[in-house]
Design a protein around this motif. Structure first.
Motif, PDB file in Angstrom:
ATOM      1  N   UNK A   4      -2.095 -16.319  -6.013  1.00 59.99           N
ATOM      2  CA  UNK A   4      -0.803 -15.650  -5.957  1.00 59.99           C
ATOM      3  C   UNK A   4      -0.975 -14.254  -5.361  1.00 59.99           C
ATOM      4  N   UNK A   5      -0.011 -13.871  -4.533  1.00 61.98           N
ATOM      5  CA  UNK A   5      -0.065 -12.553  -3.887  1.00 61.98           C
ATOM      6  C   UNK A   5       1.158 -11.726  -4.235  1.00 61.98           C
ATOM      7  N   UNK A  60      -9.117 -10.490  -8.329  1.00 62.25           N
ATOM      8  CA  UNK A  60      -8.099  -9.854  -7.496  1.00 62.25           C
ATOM      9  C   UNK A  60      -8.751  -9.130  -6.318  1.00 62.25           C
ATOM     10  N   UNK A  61      -8.225  -9.364  -5.129  1.00 64.28           N
ATOM     11  CA  UNK A  61      -8.643  -8.646  -3.926  1.00 64.28           C
ATOM     12  C   UNK A  61      -7.430  -7.917  -3.357  1.00 64.28           C
ATOM     13  N   UNK A  62      -7.648  -6.713  -2.816  1.00 64.60           N
ATOM     14  CA  UNK A  62      -6.549  -5.896  -2.289  1.00 64.60           C
ATOM     15  C   UNK A  62      -6.793  -5.612  -0.813  1.00 64.60           C
ATOM     16  N   UNK A  63      -5.743  -5.773  -0.026  1.00 68.23           N
ATOM     17  CA  UNK A  63      -5.821  -5.496   1.412  1.00 68.23           C
ATOM     18  C   UNK A  63      -4.789  -4.422   1.770  1.00 68.23           C
ATOM     19  N   UNK A  64      -5.215  -3.427   2.573  1.00 67.39           N
ATOM     20  CA  UNK A  64      -4.334  -2.336   2.992  1.00 67.39           C
ATOM     21  C   UNK A  64      -4.020  -2.475   4.483  1.00 67.39           C
ATOM     22  N   UNK A  65      -2.750  -2.397   4.808  1.00 62.24           N
ATOM     23  CA  UNK A  65      -2.302  -2.386   6.205  1.00 62.24           C
ATOM     24  C   UNK A  65      -1.479  -1.112   6.394  1.00 62.24           C
ATOM     25  N   UNK A  66      -2.122  -0.056   6.889  1.00 64.55           N
ATOM     26  CA  UNK A  66      -1.479   1.263   7.000  1.00 64.55           C
ATOM     27  C   UNK A  66      -1.113   1.513   8.464  1.00 64.55           C
ATOM     28  N   UNK A 122       1.518  -1.434   3.898  1.00 67.73           N
ATOM     29  CA  UNK A 122       1.669  -2.632   3.076  1.00 67.73           C
ATOM     30  C   UNK A 122       0.382  -2.834   2.281  1.00 67.73           C
ATOM     31  N   UNK A 123       0.515  -2.914   0.980  1.00 69.45           N
ATOM     32  CA  UNK A 123      -0.629  -3.102   0.089  1.00 69.45           C
ATOM     33  C   UNK A 123      -0.466  -4.477  -0.550  1.00 69.45           C
ATOM     34  N   UNK A 124      -1.371  -5.381  -0.221  1.00 68.21           N
ATOM     35  CA  UNK A 124      -1.256  -6.763  -0.691  1.00 68.21           C
ATOM     36  C   UNK A 124      -2.404  -7.081  -1.639  1.00 68.21           C
ATOM     37  N   UNK A 125      -2.062  -7.501  -2.852  1.00 68.83           N
ATOM     38  CA  UNK A 125      -3.058  -7.915  -3.841  1.00 68.83           C
ATOM     39  C   UNK A 125      -2.974  -9.430  -4.010  1.00 68.83           C
ATOM     40  N   UNK A 126      -4.128 -10.087  -3.995  1.00 73.19           N
ATOM     41  CA  UNK A 126      -4.176 -11.538  -4.146  1.00 73.19           C
ATOM     42  C   UNK A 126      -5.069 -11.887  -5.327  1.00 73.19           C
ATOM     43  N   UNK A 127      -4.505 -12.637  -6.271  1.00 72.32           N
ATOM     44  CA  UNK A 127      -5.238 -13.071  -7.464  1.00 72.32           C
ATOM     45  C   UNK A 127      -5.543 -14.557  -7.348  1.00 72.32           C
ATOM     46  N   UNK A 128      -6.817 -14.935  -7.513  1.00 68.81           N
ATOM     47  CA  UNK A 128      -7.251 -16.316  -7.317  1.00 68.81           C
ATOM     48  C   UNK A 128      -8.115 -16.765  -8.485  1.00 68.81           C
TER      49      UNK A 128
END
Length: 703
Positions: free
Chosen positions: A612-613, A669-675, A690-696
């Motif tokens: 889930x993101x 959880x992994x976090x990706x930053x798109x600035x 955009x700060x996207x966190x993905x939990x797996x």
């Protein structure tokens, strides 16, 4: 037999348009048992019970030993491909009527009602004046005529307040389920977001019937295990999560099949082609990864905002409608996209009546396009028939649960359009000749009633074109042509997917040069091909004759063109061994029919993970103000650093919460930053981030 504590047993179920599959899977032993049962649309629990009980019986396992149940389904995909689903209302806040013309929204809406209300927000989340009086006035009538409501507001992904206000009003005045666009996606693009929301509302009743049927079965068998559903990106979510967001289950079955194919073959690079009863789903495996479609899932010609595997879905399957275009000089066979109930399948229960009707039609001196066609109710609840017109109601009343011959039921040409509208609503089935029937005629399939299929083939074969020529001399010859057309069309779809992956324009596969290359491969079939399946067919001259060049479209011409795939095809589906046996010669590479390919979807349903993101956005609506937007939260900060820190924290928390609700066990959880920023007068300015966190994590299992 019972499972040990460290050998958890999982039950995977796939409910397709024709079959319901089940597998019992152990992480230690792999597939323990597998089974199939016909999908019973009037009562989905029957098909689920038939398949699941069979695997329990084969494995001699106590139901209480099952600690996890997961299912995939093609029902939502099939519904969109066939244009089916409940009648819903669309509420557009801040939009105007011309917006319906964008992104295919008007075509998807059809004759369903739409209500326009003033309101919405700007790109920064600042609101315009909201007026819901028009919606309030329409609600009493809507409650009587629709099965759900979709709400889309202008820039709701920046501020969902007006969607929430409309949702609360609808819930306070009616008992209708409501879907809001901000709940499904955070992407911009109002009309396509509205389209996605509309389709979600349309599918709610369908997915509820499937989940209720599955949960009912589990209760009756005393299986106390979590129930998961596969999303279109291959990830798992709880059944309750899927109830509210059924649109995310489009391409659920195909995504599960891709996960299953990778698990079964271990191939990192391949084209996976899964042929079912209604659709063929094709995707590309690259370096062992499932590729998500960055533009959103495309199903039934509609581009949604659903994150899903980059899968192309075509209206071709074993139960596809076989249509003869015989008003031209040369008869053409066309397949799908509509699914029919095969004559042979319905003939299992109604063989005496159907054989009598088909024999009567064969004695008529002239053929009719209604020959070999019947109609029957699907058996879905009567409440689904709300909103029918007077002519639709009258025709629907004349149809019951047993097949009725169309040449006696329909008394005017206009009734054909009325019947098609009933089919589109999912209220009735058309029964007719399909590739599955052709396989029965030729003895390549024997699970249903072959004599009924043969009578249907005779009726099709005697149809004449504008030159007075019959479509085929015998029922067998016509059936050969049908199966030949399925394989040829399958090759076209594989190349269509490959061309799309290479970035070529839509429809390249139908270019005359591509068609000439395919025809050359077809004519050289006895000289090329790389698969055991193909070698078996080389030794069968009768099968070879079905792939004559002239049967596939004429001579190849002087220019000798050639093309081939750079990777193998993995063939999945119960009928893959039949329809893909001659595929290698057309694609120039091997076609591997994986072990247990017939239940790859059900296997993929239990070997996947929950993922889930959550995405937060930070923007700068004016100098010195940094605005955080995530879900229903809108908050301003004085510094970029503070806004970014809170955004990451909020995204992490939301992803963790979503994963928990979706059934994950100890998600990582992994976090990706798109600035995105800009240099203005040698000074950096934040545009947006955009700060996207993905939990797996793996799904929770019963203790």
């Amino acid at each position: 037999m019972s499972a040990s504590d460290d050998d958890v047993l999982s039950l995977g179920i796939d409910t397709g348009g024709t079959y319901t599959d089940a597998v019992l899977w152990s992480q230690k032993r792999g597939i323990v048992a597998k089974a199939k049962s016909l999908t019973t649309r009037h009562d989905l629990a029957e098909g689920i019970a038939g398949a699941a009980d069979a695997v329990l019986q084969e494995a001699q396992v106590e139901p209480a030993s099952i600690k996890l149940v997961s299912m995939s389904t093609t029902l939502a995909t099939n519904a969109l491909v066939e244009g089916q689903g409940g009648r819903v209302a669309l509420v557009m806040i801040g939009f105007e009527r011309p917006d319906l013309a964008r992104d295919g929204l008007a075509a998807a809406l059809g004759t369903d009602p739409v209500v326009f209300c003033p309101g919405g927000h700007d790109v920064h989340g600042n609101e315009m004046e909201l007026a819901l009086e028009g919606l309030e006035t329409a609600l009493p009538e809507l409650e009587k005529t629709v099965t759900g409501v979709a709400v889309a507001a202008y820039f709701a992904v920046r501020n969902p307040a007006h969607e929430i206000a409309a949702r609360d009003l609808i819930r306070s005045r009616t008992r209708l389920p409501v879907t809001c666009s901000h709940e499904l996606t955070s992407k911009l693009g109002g009309p396509r977001r509205a389209l996605t929301t509309l389709l979600n509302a349309r599918l709610i009743s369908m997915i509820e019937r499937l989940i209720d049927a599955t949960q009912g079965f589990l209760v009756r068998r005393k299986i106390e295990a979590p129930l998961m559903v596969v999303r279109g990106d291959g990830a798992l979510v709880t059944a309750e999560f899927a109830r509210m967001r059924p649109i995310e289950t489009i391409l659920s079955g195909p995504a599960a099949s891709l996960v299953g194919a990778r698990h079964l073959t271990g191939l990192d690079n391949a084209v996976v082609s899964d042929i079912g009863g209604t659709t063929t789903d094709i995707a590309v495996l690259d370096q062992g990864r499932l590729r998500l479609d960055p533009e959103g899932a495309m199903v039934g010609g509609m581009r949604t905002m659903v994150e899903a595997v980059a899968m192309r879905t075509f209206g071709l399957g074993g139960d596809s409608e076989v249509v003869l275009r015989d008003h031209v000089l040369e008869t053409r066979i066309e397949l799908g996209p509509r699914r029919l109930a095969p004559l042979s399948m319905v003939g299992v229960h109604y063989k005496d009546m159907m054989e009598k009707v088909l024999s009567r039609q064969l004695t008529n001196p002239t053929s009719s396009r209604l020959d070999g066609r019947f109609v029957m109710r699907t058996g879905i609840p009567e409440s689904a028939a709300y909103g029918l017109s007077r002519t639709e109601t009258r025709l629907y009343a004349e149809i019951d649960e047993s097949p009725a011959a169309l040449d006696r039921l329909l008394v005017s040409t206009s009734q054909i359009a009325t019947l098609n509208r009933l089919v589109a609503r999912g209220l009735v089935h058309i029964v007719g000749f399909t590739p599955s029937d052709a396989a029965h005629v030729l003895g390549k399939q024997d699970n249903w009633h072959a004599p009924t299929a043969r009578l249907g083939a005779q009726l099709m074969a005697r149809r004449r074109n504008a030159m007075g020529e019959m479509a085929a001399p015998t029922a067998e010859a016509f059936s050969e042509l049908v199966l030949c057309a399925v394989t040829r069309r399958s090759a076209e779809m594989v190349f269509d997917t490959a061309f799309a992956a290479d970035g070529l324009d839509e429809g390249v596969v139908m270019h005359p040069l591509v068609q000439k290359a395919l025809e050359r491969r077809a004519s050289n079939r006895t000289h090329k091909g790389r698969s055991n399946t193909l070698n078996e067919h080389r030794n069968n001259p009768k099968t070879d004759s079905t792939f004559r060049s002239d049967a596939l479209g004429g001579k190849t011409g002087m220019a000798q063109l050639s093309m081939s795939l750079d990777r193998s095809v993995i063939g999945l589906g119960a009928s893959a061994h039949l329809h893909y046996a001659n595929l290698p010669a057309l694609i120039g590479n091997a076609c591997l029919i994986a072990p247990d390919a017939d239940v790859a979807n059900a296997l993929g349903a239990v070997v996947g993970q929950v993922s889930m993101s959550a995405q937060a956005r930070v923007s700068q609506p004016e100098v010195g103000i940094y605005r955080l937007n995530i879900a229903e939260r809108l908050e301003d900060f004085e510094t970029e650093e503070e806004a970014m820190a809170v955004a990451e924290q909020a995204a992490r928390a939301m992803a963790a919460e979503l994963a928990e609700r979706a059934g994950a066990d100890q998600a990582r959880i992994e976090v990706h930053f798109d600035i995105r920023d800009a240099e203005i007068s040698d000074e950096r300015t934040l545009v947006e981030a955009f700060i996207t966190a993905t939990a797996t994590g793996r799904p929770r299992v019963a203790s």
